[in-house]
Design a protein around this motif. Sequence first.
Motif, PDB file in Angstrom:
ATOM      1  N   GLU A   4      22.431 -50.915  43.818  1.00  0.00           N
ATOM      2  CA  GLU A   4      22.121 -49.722  44.616  1.00  0.00           C
ATOM      3  C   GLU A   4      23.109 -48.612  44.278  1.00  0.00           C
ATOM      4  OE1 GLU A   4      20.756 -46.846  46.730  1.00  0.00           O
ATOM      5  OE2 GLU A   4      19.633 -48.694  46.402  1.00  0.00           O
ATOM      6  N   ASN A  30      17.150 -47.732  47.156  1.00  0.00           N
ATOM      7  CA  ASN A  30      16.444 -48.223  48.337  1.00  0.00           C
ATOM      8  C   ASN A  30      16.204 -47.087  49.336  1.00  0.00           C
ATOM      9  OD1 ASN A  30      18.880 -47.882  49.831  1.00  0.00           O
ATOM     10  ND2 ASN A  30      19.456 -50.021  49.519  1.00  0.00           N
ATOM     11  N   ARG A  32      18.012 -45.723  51.601  1.00  0.00           N
ATOM     12  CA  ARG A  32      18.574 -45.818  52.948  1.00  0.00           C
ATOM     13  C   ARG A  32      19.602 -44.740  53.255  1.00  0.00           C
ATOM     14  NH1 ARG A  32      20.042 -51.962  54.038  1.00  0.00           N
ATOM     15  NH2 ARG A  32      20.545 -51.043  56.051  1.00  0.00           N
ATOM     16  N   ASN A  53      12.014 -47.819  46.676  1.00  0.00           N
ATOM     17  CA  ASN A  53      11.257 -49.042  46.875  1.00  0.00           C
ATOM     18  C   ASN A  53      10.817 -49.202  48.328  1.00  0.00           C
ATOM     19  OD1 ASN A  53      10.283 -51.671  45.919  1.00  0.00           O
ATOM     20  ND2 ASN A  53      11.794 -52.464  47.359  1.00  0.00           N
ATOM     21  N   SER A  55       8.719 -52.196  50.491  1.00  0.00           N
ATOM     22  CA  SER A  55       8.269 -53.578  50.336  1.00  0.00           C
ATOM     23  C   SER A  55       7.219 -54.012  51.337  1.00  0.00           C
ATOM     24  CB  SER A  55       9.475 -54.520  50.437  1.00  0.00           C
ATOM     25  OG  SER A  55      10.382 -54.246  49.405  1.00  0.00           O
ATOM     26  N   HIS A  62       8.854 -55.369  55.438  1.00  0.00           N
ATOM     27  CA  HIS A  62       9.836 -54.756  54.535  1.00  0.00           C
ATOM     28  C   HIS A  62      11.217 -55.396  54.724  1.00  0.00           C
ATOM     29  CE1 HIS A  62      11.654 -51.403  52.206  1.00  0.00           C
ATOM     30  NE2 HIS A  62      12.653 -51.544  53.057  1.00  0.00           N
ATOM     31  N   ASP A  63      11.651 -55.483  55.963  1.00  0.00           N
ATOM     32  CA  ASP A  63      12.981 -56.028  56.241  1.00  0.00           C
ATOM     33  C   ASP A  63      13.083 -57.503  55.854  1.00  0.00           C
ATOM     34  OD1 ASP A  63      13.444 -53.502  57.251  1.00  0.00           O
ATOM     35  OD2 ASP A  63      13.861 -54.150  59.300  1.00  0.00           O
ATOM     36  N   THR A  66      13.551 -57.390  52.021  1.00  0.00           N
ATOM     37  CA  THR A  66      14.874 -56.884  51.644  1.00  0.00           C
ATOM     38  C   THR A  66      15.996 -57.727  52.234  1.00  0.00           C
ATOM     39  OG1 THR A  66      15.034 -55.365  53.543  1.00  0.00           O
ATOM     40  CG2 THR A  66      14.034 -54.514  51.497  1.00  0.00           C
ATOM     41  N   ARG A  67      15.657 -58.552  53.221  1.00  0.00           N
ATOM     42  CA  ARG A  67      16.636 -59.364  53.941  1.00  0.00           C
ATOM     43  C   ARG A  67      17.725 -58.503  54.574  1.00  0.00           C
ATOM     44  NH1 ARG A  67      18.164 -63.716  49.605  1.00  0.00           N
ATOM     45  NH2 ARG A  67      18.254 -61.807  48.425  1.00  0.00           N
ATOM     46  N   SER A  68      17.283 -57.329  55.060  1.00  0.00           N
ATOM     47  CA  SER A  68      18.232 -56.396  55.662  1.00  0.00           C
ATOM     48  C   SER A  68      17.584 -55.727  56.874  1.00  0.00           C
ATOM     49  CB  SER A  68      18.643 -55.349  54.623  1.00  0.00           C
ATOM     50  OG  SER A  68      19.612 -54.500  55.147  1.00  0.00           O
ATOM     51  N   SER A  71      16.368 -51.849  57.459  1.00  0.00           N
ATOM     52  CA  SER A  71      16.227 -51.139  56.184  1.00  0.00           C
ATOM     53  C   SER A  71      14.945 -50.309  56.117  1.00  0.00           C
ATOM     54  CB  SER A  71      16.289 -52.112  55.006  1.00  0.00           C
ATOM     55  OG  SER A  71      15.240 -53.040  55.021  1.00  0.00           O
ATOM     56  N   THR A  75      14.913 -46.400  55.248  1.00  0.00           N
ATOM     57  CA  THR A  75      14.221 -45.976  54.031  1.00  0.00           C
ATOM     58  C   THR A  75      13.160 -44.931  54.341  1.00  0.00           C
ATOM     59  OG1 THR A  75      14.625 -48.087  52.922  1.00  0.00           O
ATOM     60  CG2 THR A  75      12.780 -46.766  52.098  1.00  0.00           C
TER      61      THR A  75
END
Length: 169
Positions: A4, A30, A32, A53, A55, A62-63, A66-68, A71, A75
Amino acid sequence: TGGEPTLRRDLLDIVDFAHKLGYAMMLQTNGRLFAFEKFCKKIFRYNIKFSINISGPTAKIHDAVTRSPGSFRQTIKGIKNLHKLGSNILVKMLLTKSNYKYLLKTTQFVAKLGIENIWFVFLTPYGSARDNFDAVVPRYGDVRFSLEQTMRWLEKNTKVKVSLEGFPP
């Protein structure tokens, strides 16, 4: 590419240097950090194209990809902030086992944001994608229906420009 770029403390110095050398730039991100208008205004003056991006069509999807947590919200706010300034934005959609079924809904969501360029990317199994191949990399045949349905919808309902990456001819 690779990591990133907005996490670099010297990003604006690098962008400023490249701008002074006359480079045209595209930043793959990303998105953010662009949730912060002050940052958007600092980088906007360099006439950068942004590849951001997305997702999935919802925070939950999406989260999860991204495992966040949070996010998606950041985004989307980043895209809206950049869009308000008149930035050139293309949205990249990396297709994984966990999100390809939502391709049409994600595309419809992105089109409502005013995005005029979408890039569909079939996941290339490098790094952690290779290590977790069976869990994350879909089969071409699995993705085909969602992609065809999405492309038909785009052609019928929008003027969005589409690019494909990683798909067989």
